[in-house]
Scaffold this motif. Sequence first.
Motif, PDB file in Angstrom:
ATOM      1  N   LYS A 158       0.844  -1.206   0.000  1.00 16.55           N
ATOM      2  CA  LYS A 158       0.000   0.000   0.000  1.00 16.55           C
ATOM      3  C   LYS A 158       0.874   1.249   0.000  1.00 16.55           C
ATOM      4  O   LYS A 158       0.561   2.248  -0.631  1.00 16.55           O
ATOM      5  CB  LYS A 158      -0.899   0.013   1.231  1.00 16.55           C
ATOM      6  CG  LYS A 158      -2.043  -0.947   1.111  1.00 16.55           C
ATOM      7  CD  LYS A 158      -2.924  -0.878   2.337  1.00 16.55           C
ATOM      8  CE  LYS A 158      -3.733  -2.136   2.451  1.00 16.55           C
ATOM      9  NZ  LYS A 158      -3.979  -2.490   3.848  1.00 16.55           N
ATOM     10  N   LEU A 159       1.971   1.147   0.726  1.00 16.03           N
ATOM     11  CA  LEU A 159       2.899   2.279   0.781  1.00 16.03           C
ATOM     12  C   LEU A 159       3.418   2.602  -0.622  1.00 16.03           C
ATOM     13  O   LEU A 159       3.499   3.760  -1.028  1.00 16.03           O
ATOM     14  CB  LEU A 159       4.061   1.943   1.707  1.00 16.03           C
ATOM     15  CG  LEU A 159       5.031   3.072   1.980  1.00 16.03           C
ATOM     16  CD1 LEU A 159       4.447   4.053   2.967  1.00 16.03           C
ATOM     17  CD2 LEU A 159       6.343   2.542   2.502  1.00 16.03           C
ATOM     18  N   VAL A 160       3.743   1.557  -1.368  1.00 12.78           N
ATOM     19  CA  VAL A 160       4.228   1.738  -2.737  1.00 12.78           C
ATOM     20  C   VAL A 160       3.157   2.418  -3.593  1.00 12.78           C
ATOM     21  O   VAL A 160       3.429   3.346  -4.352  1.00 12.78           O
ATOM     22  CB  VAL A 160       4.639   0.379  -3.349  1.00 12.78           C
ATOM     23  CG1 VAL A 160       4.876   0.492  -4.839  1.00 12.78           C
ATOM     24  CG2 VAL A 160       5.877  -0.151  -2.651  1.00 12.78           C
ATOM     25  N   ARG A 161       1.913   1.960  -3.417  1.00 10.29           N
ATOM     26  CA  ARG A 161       0.818   2.537  -4.209  1.00 10.29           C
ATOM     27  C   ARG A 161       0.669   4.025  -3.896  1.00 10.29           C
ATOM     28  O   ARG A 161       0.558   4.866  -4.784  1.00 10.29           O
ATOM     29  CB  ARG A 161      -0.492   1.795  -3.904  1.00 10.29           C
ATOM     30  CG  ARG A 161      -1.515   1.959  -4.991  1.00 10.29           C
ATOM     31  CD  ARG A 161      -2.749   1.120  -4.697  1.00 10.29           C
ATOM     32  NE  ARG A 161      -2.433  -0.240  -4.306  1.00 10.29           N
ATOM     33  CZ  ARG A 161      -3.132  -0.958  -3.422  1.00 10.29           C
ATOM     34  NH1 ARG A 161      -4.170  -0.434  -2.816  1.00 10.29           N
ATOM     35  NH2 ARG A 161      -2.776  -2.179  -3.127  1.00 10.29           N
ATOM     36  N   VAL A 162       0.668   4.342  -2.616  1.00  8.68           N
ATOM     37  CA  VAL A 162       0.501   5.740  -2.210  1.00  8.68           C
ATOM     38  C   VAL A 162       1.679   6.578  -2.700  1.00  8.68           C
ATOM     39  O   VAL A 162       1.505   7.700  -3.178  1.00  8.68           O
ATOM     40  CB  VAL A 162       0.369   5.841  -0.672  1.00  8.68           C
ATOM     41  CG1 VAL A 162       0.448   7.280  -0.210  1.00  8.68           C
ATOM     42  CG2 VAL A 162      -0.939   5.227  -0.224  1.00  8.68           C
ATOM     43  N   LEU A 163       2.859   5.995  -2.631  1.00  3.28           N
ATOM     44  CA  LEU A 163       4.051   6.713  -3.092  1.00  3.28           C
ATOM     45  C   LEU A 163       3.908   7.118  -4.564  1.00  3.28           C
ATOM     46  O   LEU A 163       4.156   8.261  -4.938  1.00  3.28           O
ATOM     47  CB  LEU A 163       5.280   5.808  -2.905  1.00  3.28           C
ATOM     48  CG  LEU A 163       6.566   6.279  -3.546  1.00  3.28           C
ATOM     49  CD1 LEU A 163       7.132   7.467  -2.800  1.00  3.28           C
ATOM     50  CD2 LEU A 163       7.595   5.167  -3.571  1.00  3.28           C
ATOM     51  N   PHE A 164       3.484   6.177  -5.389  1.00  2.00           N
ATOM     52  CA  PHE A 164       3.338   6.493  -6.814  1.00  2.00           C
ATOM     53  C   PHE A 164       2.194   7.474  -7.050  1.00  2.00           C
ATOM     54  O   PHE A 164       2.282   8.347  -7.910  1.00  2.00           O
ATOM     55  CB  PHE A 164       3.150   5.202  -7.634  1.00  2.00           C
ATOM     56  CG  PHE A 164       4.454   4.541  -7.978  1.00  2.00           C
ATOM     57  CD1 PHE A 164       5.154   3.815  -7.026  1.00  2.00           C
ATOM     58  CD2 PHE A 164       5.005   4.663  -9.242  1.00  2.00           C
ATOM     59  CE1 PHE A 164       6.380   3.216  -7.322  1.00  2.00           C
ATOM     60  CE2 PHE A 164       6.223   4.075  -9.557  1.00  2.00           C
ATOM     61  CZ  PHE A 164       6.909   3.347  -8.597  1.00  2.00           C
ATOM     62  N   GLU A 165       1.104   7.292  -6.296  1.00  2.00           N
ATOM     63  CA  GLU A 165      -0.015   8.245  -6.410  1.00  2.00           C
ATOM     64  C   GLU A 165       0.460   9.656  -6.107  1.00  2.00           C
ATOM     65  O   GLU A 165       0.154  10.605  -6.821  1.00  2.00           O
ATOM     66  CB  GLU A 165      -1.122   7.891  -5.401  1.00  2.00           C
ATOM     67  CG  GLU A 165      -2.041   6.764  -5.825  1.00  2.00           C
ATOM     68  CD  GLU A 165      -2.941   7.154  -6.982  1.00  2.00           C
ATOM     69  OE1 GLU A 165      -3.207   8.355  -7.131  1.00  2.00           O
ATOM     70  OE2 GLU A 165      -3.342   6.263  -7.747  1.00  2.00           O
ATOM     71  N   LEU A 166       1.189   9.778  -5.012  1.00  2.00           N
ATOM     72  CA  LEU A 166       1.669  11.094  -4.600  1.00  2.00           C
ATOM     73  C   LEU A 166       2.644  11.661  -5.623  1.00  2.00           C
ATOM     74  O   LEU A 166       2.639  12.858  -5.898  1.00  2.00           O
ATOM     75  CB  LEU A 166       2.364  11.011  -3.242  1.00  2.00           C
ATOM     76  CG  LEU A 166       1.459  11.097  -2.025  1.00  2.00           C
ATOM     77  CD1 LEU A 166       2.285  10.907  -0.761  1.00  2.00           C
ATOM     78  CD2 LEU A 166       0.736  12.427  -1.951  1.00  2.00           C
ATOM     79  N   ALA A 167       3.477  10.786  -6.171  1.00  2.00           N
ATOM     80  CA  ALA A 167       4.446  11.245  -7.166  1.00  2.00           C
ATOM     81  C   ALA A 167       3.714  11.790  -8.387  1.00  2.00           C
ATOM     82  O   ALA A 167       4.086  12.818  -8.942  1.00  2.00           O
ATOM     83  CB  ALA A 167       5.369  10.102  -7.566  1.00  2.00           C
ATOM     84  N   ARG A 168       2.662  11.109  -8.781  1.00  2.00           N
ATOM     85  CA  ARG A 168       1.872  11.601  -9.925  1.00  2.00           C
ATOM     86  C   ARG A 168       1.205  12.921  -9.575  1.00  2.00           C
ATOM     87  O   ARG A 168       1.146  13.841 -10.374  1.00  2.00           O
ATOM     88  CB  ARG A 168       0.803  10.574 -10.293  1.00  2.00           C
ATOM     89  CG  ARG A 168       1.271   9.605 -11.370  1.00  2.00           C
ATOM     90  CD  ARG A 168       0.092   8.842 -11.930  1.00  2.00           C
ATOM     91  NE  ARG A 168      -0.357   7.849 -10.975  1.00  2.00           N
ATOM     92  CZ  ARG A 168       0.090   6.597 -10.950  1.00  2.00           C
ATOM     93  NH1 ARG A 168       0.977   6.199 -11.820  1.00  2.00           N
ATOM     94  NH2 ARG A 168      -0.350   5.740 -10.062  1.00  2.00           N
ATOM     95  N   TYR A 169       0.703  12.967  -8.369  1.00  2.00           N
ATOM     96  CA  TYR A 169      -0.011  14.163  -7.908  1.00  2.00           C
ATOM     97  C   TYR A 169       0.922  15.380  -7.880  1.00  2.00           C
ATOM     98  O   TYR A 169       0.534  16.489  -8.222  1.00  2.00           O
ATOM     99  CB  TYR A 169      -0.575  13.855  -6.522  1.00  2.00           C
ATOM    100  CG  TYR A 169      -1.308  14.991  -5.866  1.00  2.00           C
ATOM    101  CD1 TYR A 169      -2.520  15.443  -6.378  1.00  2.00           C
ATOM    102  CD2 TYR A 169      -0.805  15.587  -4.726  1.00  2.00           C
ATOM    103  CE1 TYR A 169      -3.195  16.468  -5.771  1.00  2.00           C
ATOM    104  CE2 TYR A 169      -1.477  16.613  -4.099  1.00  2.00           C
ATOM    105  CZ  TYR A 169      -2.675  17.055  -4.625  1.00  2.00           C
ATOM    106  OH  TYR A 169      -3.332  18.075  -4.019  1.00  2.00           O
ATOM    107  N   HIS A 170       2.163  15.150  -7.463  1.00  2.00           N
ATOM    108  CA  HIS A 170       3.119  16.252  -7.369  1.00  2.00           C
ATOM    109  C   HIS A 170       4.038  16.343  -8.584  1.00  2.00           C
ATOM    110  O   HIS A 170       5.099  16.944  -8.514  1.00  2.00           O
ATOM    111  CB  HIS A 170       3.999  16.093  -6.117  1.00  2.00           C
ATOM    112  CG  HIS A 170       3.278  16.295  -4.831  1.00  2.00           C
ATOM    113  ND1 HIS A 170       2.558  17.430  -4.545  1.00  2.00           N
ATOM    114  CD2 HIS A 170       3.154  15.508  -3.750  1.00  2.00           C
ATOM    115  CE1 HIS A 170       2.035  17.327  -3.338  1.00  2.00           C
ATOM    116  NE2 HIS A 170       2.377  16.167  -2.837  1.00  2.00           N
ATOM    117  N   ALA A 171       3.668  15.699  -9.693  1.00  2.00           N
ATOM    118  CA  ALA A 171       4.531  15.664 -10.881  1.00  2.00           C
ATOM    119  C   ALA A 171       4.911  17.077 -11.334  1.00  2.00           C
ATOM    120  O   ALA A 171       4.111  17.996 -11.150  1.00  2.00           O
ATOM    121  CB  ALA A 171       3.811  14.936 -12.009  1.00  2.00           C
ATOM    122  N   PRO A 172       6.088  17.264 -11.920  1.00  2.00           N
ATOM    123  CA  PRO A 172       7.099  16.251 -12.216  1.00  2.00           C
ATOM    124  C   PRO A 172       7.823  15.763 -10.954  1.00  2.00           C
ATOM    125  O   PRO A 172       8.172  16.571 -10.098  1.00  2.00           O
ATOM    126  CB  PRO A 172       8.066  16.981 -13.139  1.00  2.00           C
ATOM    127  CG  PRO A 172       7.896  18.438 -12.833  1.00  2.00           C
ATOM    128  CD  PRO A 172       6.484  18.612 -12.386  1.00  2.00           C
TER     129      PRO A 172
END
Length: 465
Positions: free
Chosen positions: A260-274
């Motif tokens: 779940k941590l991995v999922r949230v990490l990628f979600e957040l990365a997309r959210y704060h892209a680049p």
Amino acid sequence: MEYESYYFVKFQKYPKITKKVLETEDKQLRSGGRTRRTATSSQNVPRVKKQTVQQPVSKTSSGSTAKPKSSTKESTRQNSDGADTLDQSNFGLTISGISKTGGDSSHPRKGQIIDFHKMIQDAVRVPPDGIPLNSLNSDPDPSERLLKPLSAFIGMTGEMRELAMVVSKDIYLHKPNVKWDDIIGLDTAKRLVKEAVVYPIKYPELFTGILSPWKGLLLYGPPGTGKTLLAKAVATECNTTFFNISASTIVSKWRGDSEKLVRVLFELARYHAPSTIFLDELESVMSQRGTAPGGEHEGSRRMKTELLVQMDGLARSDDLVFVLAASNLPWELDRAMLRRLEKRILVDLPSEEARRVMIQHWLPPLSKSGGVELRTELDYSLLSQETSGYSGSDIKLVCKEAAMRPVRKIFDALENHQPGNSNLAMIQLDTITTADFLDVITHTKPSAKNLSQKYTAWQREFESV
Ligand code: ADP
């Protein structure tokens, strides 16, 4: 206002915000032909009307650190009557006085009001572990890139929100602050990293079609050679949001929840892209599946799968999220992971010239630290020859140890000195000599000397340049 922007992101329109009026006025309103409906979620927001807004939202939020995104006027300008539903658990809001669905309770109970103040306070409230949700963008330094408030993060349930907090606290790195010039040597690696990540962010119009940017990049090589520095330089120079996740972060705290941590990490990365996600010690997280003695832990297998799924998601999307992975033991990596890290760059031990620059950088002829002068008389060329096989961090360690020697000699004097009797400035430090340095070398062995053959062999087989 954060609630409003959340709502806008989720439903593409602004919420209508009203205040429940007194009982008599309530009756008038209903007899006026407009019956309030609440939405059909188990926890709902009431239907509200523009004219009845009495409490300006902007005023209520002025004491908070939230960055207002729109004016009060905007907040009430839309008045559509669509049957919106909102799962409050997504936002963690507690809106007092809101009726539950079903039967007569679809109308707000008499005398109830929406507590805007509490609503906004909740939106920016400090969670139990003390980090405000929007702490990421509360930095007053205007030169820094402001991050969007986390509370507007879409699809965040209570649990995900907690994990998002972990990511923000332990994994998001505020300001890596490493420039290209801080990295000594590694010219080829720097050039390749720039081509793979930096230019696609700077000149996106060039990187389309067959030239579409790499999404995954593997930096491999002996430990302490500057892989982390390279990743940080990417984040600094491109001004991307930098997430630094290592096996130890995952394993130490979030073994059970790591996928779940991995999922949230990628979600957040997309959210704060680049964004740049830096996966350190990749071989510890993504070793070849099924090779662990005694079979693989179920949680770890799930986490690996999630990582692969997320990397695939990135490859298919146009999001500017780059995964930079670092590994000291690339031959131990899972093949499926390796396939997704299309670009592989060897970050090798420093060359003789790079070693010379390093020693000169860390032990210049004259330096001052804390008011103490440190002088050196070093034959840099000789020392760079003698440090063959040493990594950047080995050399830094040797320099530190060499610098420590003259300081050590004055400890006695310092310990014995009586306050008022003598003065620190009177104490003269010995000059660090080439012999001192050579002596340290004999006591400090390089950490990764005999693996270099293995790296070049692996490079021949797997590197794509
Ligand atoms: P790793 O390759 O294991 O990620 P790091 O990038 O963390 O290594 O390097 C560890 C430390 O060694 C750095 O913080 C830096 O002080 C020093 N170092 C290593 N290589 C270099 C280099 N090429 N230039 C400058 N410093 C370096």
